[in-house]
Scaffold this active site. Structure first.
Site, short mmCIF file in Angstrom:
data_model
loop_
_atom_site.label_atom_id
_atom_site.label_comp_id
_atom_site.label_asym_id
_atom_site.label_seq_id
_atom_site.Cartn_x
_atom_site.Cartn_y
_atom_site.Cartn_z
N TYR A 46 103.63 75.76 54.31
CA TYR A 46 103.51 74.48 53.59
C TYR A 46 104.56 73.48 54.05
CZ TYR A 46 99.78 76.53 51.11
OH TYR A 46 98.57 77.10 50.85
N HIS A 106 92.68 81.67 62.40
CA HIS A 106 92.94 80.85 61.21
C HIS A 106 94.09 79.88 61.42
CE1 HIS A 106 94.17 79.74 57.15
NE2 HIS A 106 95.33 80.29 57.39
N PHE A 107 95.24 80.40 61.86
CA PHE A 107 96.39 79.48 61.85
C PHE A 107 96.41 78.53 63.05
CE2 PHE A 107 98.75 83.44 63.27
CZ PHE A 107 99.07 83.01 64.54
N HIS A 108 95.55 78.78 64.05
CA HIS A 108 95.41 77.74 65.06
C HIS A 108 94.58 76.56 64.53
CE1 HIS A 108 97.17 80.61 67.91
NE2 HIS A 108 97.49 79.53 68.59
N ARG A 115 95.32 91.20 66.98
CA ARG A 115 96.11 90.07 67.46
C ARG A 115 97.33 90.65 68.19
NH1 ARG A 115 99.35 88.03 62.05
NH2 ARG A 115 100.36 86.65 63.52
N ARG A 116 98.17 89.80 68.72
CA ARG A 116 99.47 90.19 69.26
C ARG A 116 99.41 91.35 70.23
NH1 ARG A 116 103.75 89.99 64.23
NH2 ARG A 116 104.17 87.79 64.43
N HIS A 155 105.53 82.47 53.75
CA HIS A 155 104.38 81.69 53.31
C HIS A 155 104.75 80.24 53.00
CE1 HIS A 155 100.24 81.08 52.82
NE2 HIS A 155 100.51 80.33 51.80
#
Lengths: 68, 589, 306
Positions: B232, B379-381, B442-443, B228
């Site tokens: 950041y 989300h993370f794209h 996903r994946r 995580h």
């Protein structure tokens, strides 16, 4: 305004300084547009959260519950 | 008044190399991304589905480790040298960490790419998360370790610069960009302890056959101890750009230096003790630990929400100086035709949307709805794939001329490129989020099953079409970016580059309480928070499954194990000491 | 440090947002009773699942009147039971209106066990047992996927959960069929099927015998967690034997129920001692064999299923 403006000119000139019409110092600047914009965002967040939790999630049964 | 290359020619060379390495990773990663997007939506399948996972591993590792972190070291080196106005202490040391990071990348990349050929047994089809008992070839893990050590040395380099500067300027505040670099690096040192322990103590000996088993929950938890905060680590250079550069390109000044410091301190404190929120649906971890991780995660929203205000206010300051009026009318006065500004602003807008899906991911029980579904890459794209990547690409249009002394090849194509990324990602990410809510995993190479996905609005075919269209636009955007950078690097020298300066904030560091610069204090608090958040869960995991797990084999096993050393810890269950407050509340009810 | 009053407003709003999020989740946990997969189960040796009380006995088990346990093994690249698309294993069949607890573990790598379009979703970690309890009020099918990458065949890892109306659900199986190895054509013979009832209540089972081209039904009451026998007396002179030299039979319990799985039927063959054999009869018999075959049953040679 004048002293701040001078400080800014000293500190840096942005790429297109010609576009700057006036220099606004710290004490004269109230970010009212930011407040308006971010309150709209706040409303979207609250409404979307409630929709996601109580419609998408709670309505997506069956759901894992504690053993009764 | 001069460009960075004129001020620091030697440093500019290292920074340039780091930028180029990150661009190569971006180009390769994007190519793999295109293969994936067309494969999974069943539009064009150029590889067998078994190979999809090799492609996916390469896409993940190259983009979120190589591209982002090489870009970070470039930006951070620029930030420290510019804001302290001094070169690095020893350029050979600077080159050494760059070489080490490159070597590590090379090792890991060789292991991953070997998965494409049958000529060697070597492979690392373990994805970015490398969850044991899936096993990669030892050089994959060794590569990761070298890379991380490289980043540690880079951090040491920046701390060394700051220390030398401090001897000469004992009474001055740490300049904001350097402050951001130092707090981010302290967070990184703390966070990498998790992944370094996982790899060095468990995964390397295991992949070499020195130990025959690992505890999958333990290595997974140690991964997320780092996994995580690493998001950041990707995000902090983008935040730095929003705080330091975006006001400049908006024609204004940073609204508040003290609040920027507060935000980075909060990230240092809260980034690490939250990793268990990636394990909400893991067995073997008590619900109470998951709840604590959620509370920490929710408070980690605070620095990002503060950033939203401060950064938008800085843009508004620029817009009003440029003549903007009204509650919303000022938005039109922003320099939207400048690719650097437009790219960063669009990236920030997408981060507002990605922030929302992140808030859903942070929620504990709602994780049943979205965990490991297509929602998560959606989300993370938006976050690393746009907030970070698009900011990086946008500022490259400023930095590459700065560190090469050459003219940007095309500002028009640059503007088109950042807008194209925004449009492509809107299609791809929106469809991914929706697909995830239908339960699409996903994946996976072929999300086609014997049962249908039930859609309330639209069809699966429509979602797939949007994902593929978005993926193609993003690839096109990457091609334009890389080509623009390549031509710029070979372009004529420019003699009218803007000078390498950072404007003074409206509310300067003189308003920031001195305690904010007390890095020792913040480090100590961060360590204490991590101990609080992790000692009991880790103790419980080791107590349950032993340091080396309850048994099991590696998949695939590269080297037969030499000796079996299985020992576990016994004793009273640590987790029984931690009664979930939720249980108590439920009983009350 | 001076903070602009507008930013203070936002700071308060942001804190409210955070507290509101935590409150919503807590409401779901406490008032709606949504619990997380946790550490309530002991660890397990992934290399010795069959020795475990649950994973040595996979499938659906009744624990109370409307409560069931389902023991599932998730392995590269199937769910047992669950992966029924290619006939590898039985689907998971549970009755409507029941409260079901899934126990899932893995003998190899990390998988997931996720009912598509629901909030039943867990990681499956070797060495750990994931447990989830959920109520199934709707009679319908749910797809199951593994949503954690588990190796090169990951995309093929799927299964099926069938929620069937209560009156179509049962936990019967055919434990054994006692049938003669050979008889003379035209003779009368007897087949005795032993029916197990794993349910916690006495239930009546309809047992069906298909033999030759005839079908016989009989009802038998089976006590809770006990067995009962169903006997069929067949006069082969009533069957249209057409010079066949053997006779195929299949015993099925609750043949019409979607809850009848692989262990719900048993097949075998009785040799017919006839006066003459010829090639033609052999060929016809082979064809008949193919048609009669129960696709779920590869255990044809003997009446003993277990």
């Amino acid at each position: 305004m004048s002293s701040d403006a001078a400080a800014l000119k000293d500190a840096d000139s942005p790429p297109d300084e010609s576009a700057i019409e006036r220099y606004i110092g710290h004490d004269e600047f109230d970010p009212i547009g930011t407040l308006a914009l971010i309150m709209v965002y706040f409303l979207i967040l609250v409404l979307m959260w409630l929709f996601m939790y109580f419609v998408e999630f709670v309505g997506n049964e069956p759901t894992v519950v504690g053993m009764v | 008044m001069s460009a960075y290359i004129d001020q620091f020619p030697a440093e500019a060379k290292v920074i340039r190399s780091a930028f180029y390495t990150s661009f190569i990773a971006l180009a390769l990663g994007a190519a793999f991304g295109l293969i994936q997007t067309l494969h999974r939506t069943d539009i064009v399948r150029v590889i067998p589905s078994e190979m999809y996972y090799t492609v996916l591993t390469a896409h993940g590792v190259l983009l979120v480790v190589t591209f982002t972190i090489f870009f970070l070291v470039a930006i951070f080196t620029w930030a420290v040298t510019t804001s302290l106005d001094r070169g690095v202490e020893d350029i050979r040391f600077t080159w050494s960490w760059y070489v080490l990071m490159s070597l590590g990348t090379l090792f890991a990349a060789v292991a991953i790419l070997a998965g494409f050929t049958d000529r060697t047994e070597m492979s690392a089809d373990v994805l970015f998360t490398f969850y044991a008992p899936l096993q990669a070839h030892p050089i994959f893990y060794i590569g990761l370790v070298l890379f991380v050590i490289g980043t540690w040395l880079a951090g040491a380099d920046w701390f060394r610069s700051w220390w030398a500067w401090k001897q000469e300027n004992p009474d001055e505040r740490i300049p904001l960009p350097t402050f951001m670099v130092l707090t981010t690096m302290i967070m990184w040192y703390l966070a990498t302890l998790g992944v370094a322990t996982s790899i060095i103590v468990f995964l390397i000996p295991w992949s070499l056959g020195l130990i025959d088993t690992v505890n999958p929950t333990l290595t997974r938890t140690l991964f997320w101890f780092w996994g995580h905060p690493v998001v950041y680590f990707w995000l902090m250079p983008a935040y730095m750009m929003w705080y330091v550069m975006l006001p400049k390109f908006s024609g204004g000044r940073l609204f508040s230096d003290p609040l920027a410091r507060v935000v980075f301190v909060l990230f240092l404190l809260l980034s690490t003790p939250v990793g268990i929120h990636h394990q909400y649906l893991d067995p073997g971890i008590a619900e109470g630990f998951k709840f604590i991780a959620m509370t920490n995660t929710m408070f980690l929203l605070l620095p990002s929400l503060l950033t939203a205000f401060t950064v938008v206010a800085s843009m508004e300051h620029g817009a009003r100086q440029r003549g903007g009026e009204g509650y919303f009318g000022w938005l039109g006065a922003l320099p939207w035709r400048d690719p650097v500004f437009a790219g960063m602003a669009l990236a920030g807008l997408m981060f507002a949307a990605g922030g929302f899906s992140g808030m859903i991911n942070a929620g504990m029980n709602i994780n049943y709805l979205v965990h490991n579904s297509l929602w998560v890459p959606g989300h993370f794209h938006l976050t690393v794939g746009t907030a970070v990547a698009l900011t990086f690409m946008a500022v490259s249009y400023h930095f590459i001329p700065q560190v090469t002394g050459r003219r940007l090849a095309s500002k028009q194509i640059a503007l088109f490129q950042v807008v194209l990324w925004f449009i492509g990602m809107t299609f791809m990410s929106n469809a991914m989020h929706r697909g995830g809510l239908l339960g699409m995993p996903r994946r996976t190479a072929e999300p086609e099953y014997d049962f249908p996905f039930e859609t309330a609005i639209g069809t699966v075919g429509e979602l797939n079409a949007q994902i593929a269209l978005g993926g193609v636009l993003l690839t096109l955007s990457t091609v334009l970016f890389v080509a623009n950078m390549l031509i710029t690097a070979l372009n004529d020298p420019a003699d009218d580059l803007p000078s390498n300066t950072i404007p003074e904030p409206l509310s300067g560091s003189e308003d920031a309480p001195l305690v904010l610069d007390n890095l020792k204090l913040w480090t100590a608090i961060a360590v204490v928070l991590v101990i609080f958040a992790y000692s009991l869960p880790l103790g419980s995991i080791v107590e349950r499954g032993g340091l080396f797990g309850p048994g099991g084999d590696a998949f695939p096993m590269f080297i037969e194990f030499v000796e079996g050393t299985v020992f576990g810890l016994t004793g009273d269950s640590v987790s029984s000491l931690v009664n979930s407050p939720l249980e108590w509340l439920r009983a009350m009810r | 440090m001076n903070i602009h009053s507008y930013e203070k407003v936002w700071l308060i709003a942001a804190m409210l947002l955070i507290v509101g999020f935590i409150a919503t989740i807590t409401y779901g946990s406490v008032a709606l009773g949504i619990t997380m997969v946790d550490d309530s189960e002991e660890t397990i040796d992934p290399n010795a699942l069959e020795e475990h009380e649950r994973f040595g006995d996979l499938g659906v088990h009744q624990t109370d009147s409307d409560e069931y346990d389902v023991h599932v093994r998730a392995y590269q690249f199937n769910f047992e039971p669950g992966s029924s698309a290619l006939g590898t294993h039985d689907p998971i069949v549970i009755p409507q209106g029941s409260e079901v607890t899934f126990y899932v573990t893995s003998p190899d790598v990390i998988h997931s066990f996720s009912l598509v379009g629901t909030n039943v979703n867990t990681m499956v970690v070797p060495g750990e047992i994931s447990t989830m309890t959920a109520e199934f009020d709707e009679a319908r099918e749910y797809g199951v996927v593994c949503n954690e990458y588990c190796g090169s065949g990951h995309h093929g890892m799927e299964g099926l959960v069938k929620v069937v109306p209560e009156d179509e659900f049962h936990l019967f199986s055919v434990a054994d069929v006692d049938a003669p190895e050979s008889i003379e054509a035209g003779e009368e013979t007897e087949l005795t099927a032993t029916i197990d009832n794993d349910a916690l209540q006495t239930e009546a089972a309809t047992v069906t015998l298909e033999i030759g081209d005839e079908q016989f039904d009989t009802d038998v009451e089976v006590d809770a967690e006990a067995s009962a026998e169903a006997t069929f007396t067949v006069d082969t002179s009533d069957l249209d034997l057409e010079d066949a030299d053997d006779l195929d039979w299949t015993v099925t319990v609750e043949a019409d129920s979607p809850a009848t799985l692989e262990d719900g039927s048993t097949s075998g063959t009785i040799d017919l001692e006839t006066d003459e054999d010829d090639e033609e009869a052999d060929d016809e018999d082979d064809e008949a064999d193919d048609e009669d075959d129960d696709p779920n049953d590869d255990d044809e040679s003997t009446g003993d299923d277990e």
